[in-house]
Design a protein around this motif. Structure first.
Motif, short mmCIF file in Angstrom:
data_model
loop_
_atom_site.label_atom_id
_atom_site.label_comp_id
_atom_site.label_asym_id
_atom_site.label_seq_id
_atom_site.Cartn_x
_atom_site.Cartn_y
_atom_site.Cartn_z
N VAL A 60 0.86 -1.19 0.00
CA VAL A 60 0.00 0.00 0.00
C VAL A 60 0.89 1.23 0.00
O VAL A 60 1.80 1.36 0.82
N LYS A 61 0.60 2.12 -0.92
CA LYS A 61 1.37 3.35 -1.00
C LYS A 61 0.58 4.47 -0.33
O LYS A 61 -0.53 4.79 -0.74
N LEU A 62 1.15 5.04 0.72
CA LEU A 62 0.48 6.10 1.47
C LEU A 62 0.98 7.47 1.05
O LEU A 62 2.14 7.63 0.64
N THR A 63 0.11 8.45 1.19
CA THR A 63 0.53 9.83 0.99
C THR A 63 1.35 10.27 2.19
O THR A 63 1.38 9.59 3.23
N ALA A 64 1.99 11.40 2.07
CA ALA A 64 2.79 11.92 3.19
C ALA A 64 1.91 12.15 4.42
O ALA A 64 2.31 11.86 5.55
N SER A 121 -0.68 -0.06 10.59
CA SER A 121 -0.06 -0.60 9.38
C SER A 121 -0.52 0.23 8.18
O SER A 121 -1.56 0.91 8.25
N PRO A 122 0.21 0.17 7.08
CA PRO A 122 -0.25 0.87 5.87
C PRO A 122 -1.65 0.42 5.45
O PRO A 122 -2.47 1.23 5.03
N GLN A 123 -1.93 -0.90 5.58
CA GLN A 123 -3.23 -1.42 5.19
C GLN A 123 -4.35 -0.84 6.05
O GLN A 123 -5.40 -0.43 5.55
N ALA A 124 -4.13 -0.80 7.38
CA ALA A 124 -5.14 -0.27 8.29
C ALA A 124 -5.35 1.22 8.05
O ALA A 124 -6.48 1.73 8.11
N THR A 125 -4.28 1.93 7.77
CA THR A 125 -4.37 3.37 7.51
C THR A 125 -5.18 3.63 6.25
O THR A 125 -6.09 4.49 6.24
N ALA A 126 -4.87 2.89 5.19
CA ALA A 126 -5.58 3.08 3.92
C ALA A 126 -7.05 2.71 4.06
O ALA A 126 -7.93 3.38 3.51
N HIS A 127 -7.32 1.63 4.79
CA HIS A 127 -8.71 1.20 5.00
C HIS A 127 -9.50 2.27 5.73
O HIS A 127 -10.63 2.62 5.35
N ALA A 128 -8.93 2.81 6.81
CA ALA A 128 -9.62 3.84 7.59
C ALA A 128 -9.82 5.11 6.78
O ALA A 128 -10.83 5.80 6.92
N ALA A 159 -9.29 1.59 14.51
CA ALA A 159 -8.83 1.41 13.13
C ALA A 159 -8.25 0.01 12.91
O ALA A 159 -8.50 -0.63 11.88
N LYS A 160 -7.51 -0.49 13.88
CA LYS A 160 -6.91 -1.84 13.75
C LYS A 160 -8.00 -2.90 13.76
O LYS A 160 -7.93 -3.88 12.98
N THR A 161 -9.00 -2.74 14.61
CA THR A 161 -10.09 -3.72 14.68
C THR A 161 -10.89 -3.72 13.39
O THR A 161 -11.25 -4.80 12.87
N MET A 162 -11.14 -2.57 12.84
CA MET A 162 -11.92 -2.48 11.61
C MET A 162 -11.18 -3.03 10.41
O MET A 162 -11.79 -3.48 9.42
N ALA A 163 -9.86 -3.02 10.46
CA ALA A 163 -9.05 -3.49 9.33
C ALA A 163 -8.88 -5.00 9.31
O ALA A 163 -8.39 -5.56 8.32
N LYS A 164 -9.30 -5.70 10.37
CA LYS A 164 -9.10 -7.15 10.44
C LYS A 164 -10.01 -7.86 9.44
O LYS A 164 -11.13 -7.43 9.20
#
Length: 237
Positions: free
Chosen positions: A58-62, A74-81, A232-237
């Motif tokens: 996952v590529k995140l913005t700054a 994690s990048p995945q949890a951040t992108a999902h949220a 955010a972590k719980t929602m990304a599971k």
């Protein structure tokens, strides 16, 4: 004088009989062994668990990278949220953490009020649904001001339906007798409903007195960061 006919030996006393028997046993054993081996081999192939696919990079913005670092995501949890559609319903705790929620969940609609009780939940959810504001992900944070009743939870879940995902944040109110009752009911509700998930704030916040204000309920900055990060972590599971 006539010759007497020679007495025939029983077949089982004849050598060729035992040769045939031994050959049958040998051939049969080999065949059974092969079949068993094939069956076991097939069973092993079927029962062998497939390796979990690796998460796609996952590529995140700054800006997202700063959020990921601040909330230990994690990048995945951040992108999902960052992309999730969320409706958050809660009491004064949710009001206090609105800035953090909006930072991690920019598309969240936050409906919080001081002194809110569980019995308000079904009506609020129904109103939001009628306005088209009840998202696919519904976050609930109630229990600070009193315990829930099963009838109110049942009414709420009927409004939400089975397709929306409910993330129920359990309660940290150590000064109130209803803390355990509330958290047990939240846990049993999640166990009975496949679309209800416990966000275990009570467990995470234990032994972190510095996360809380003097009332041991409302949150300091560190507590708010941990709270929203856990969601955010719980929602990304």
């Amino acid at each position: 004088m006539k010759r007497h006919a020679a007495t025939k030996k029983p077949i089982w006393k004849r050598p060729f009989f035992w040769v045939i028997i031994i050959l049958i046993v040998l051939v049969g054993g080999i065949t059974i062994g092969r079949q068993t081996g094939t069956t076991l081999s097939h069973h092993e192939k079927v029962s062998k668990p497939k390796p979990k696919p690796k998460p796609k990079p996952v590529k995140l913005t700054a800006k997202e990278k700063k959020v990921a670092k601040k909330y230990a995501l994690s990048p995945q949890a951040t992108a999902h949220a960052h992309t999730a559609k969320v409706t958050a319903i809660g009491d004064s705790v949710m009001v206090d953490i609105t800035p953090e929620l909006k930072q991690v969940f920019p598309h969240a609609l936050i409906n919080g009020a001081v002194g809110r009780q569980f019995y308000d939940l079904p009506t609020i959810a129904q109103s939001l649904k009628a306005e088209g504001k009840l998202a696919d992900n519904v976050v609930v944070n109630l229990g600070t001001n009193g315990p829930p009743e099963k009838k109110d939870i049942s009414r709420f879940l009927k409004v939400v339906g089975s397709k929306r995902q409910v993330y129920w944040i359990n309660t940290h109110v150590p000064t109130q007798r209803w803390e355990g009752q509330t958290n047990r009911l939240i846990a049993s509700t999640a166990k009975a409903n496949h679309n209800v998930h416990v966000v275990d704030w009570h467990n995470l916040s234990n032994n972190h007195a510095n996360w809380f204000a003097g009332d041991e309920v409302h949150l300091q900055t560190k507590g708010a960061t941990a709270y929203v990060g856990l969601l955010a972590k719980t929602m990304a599971k």
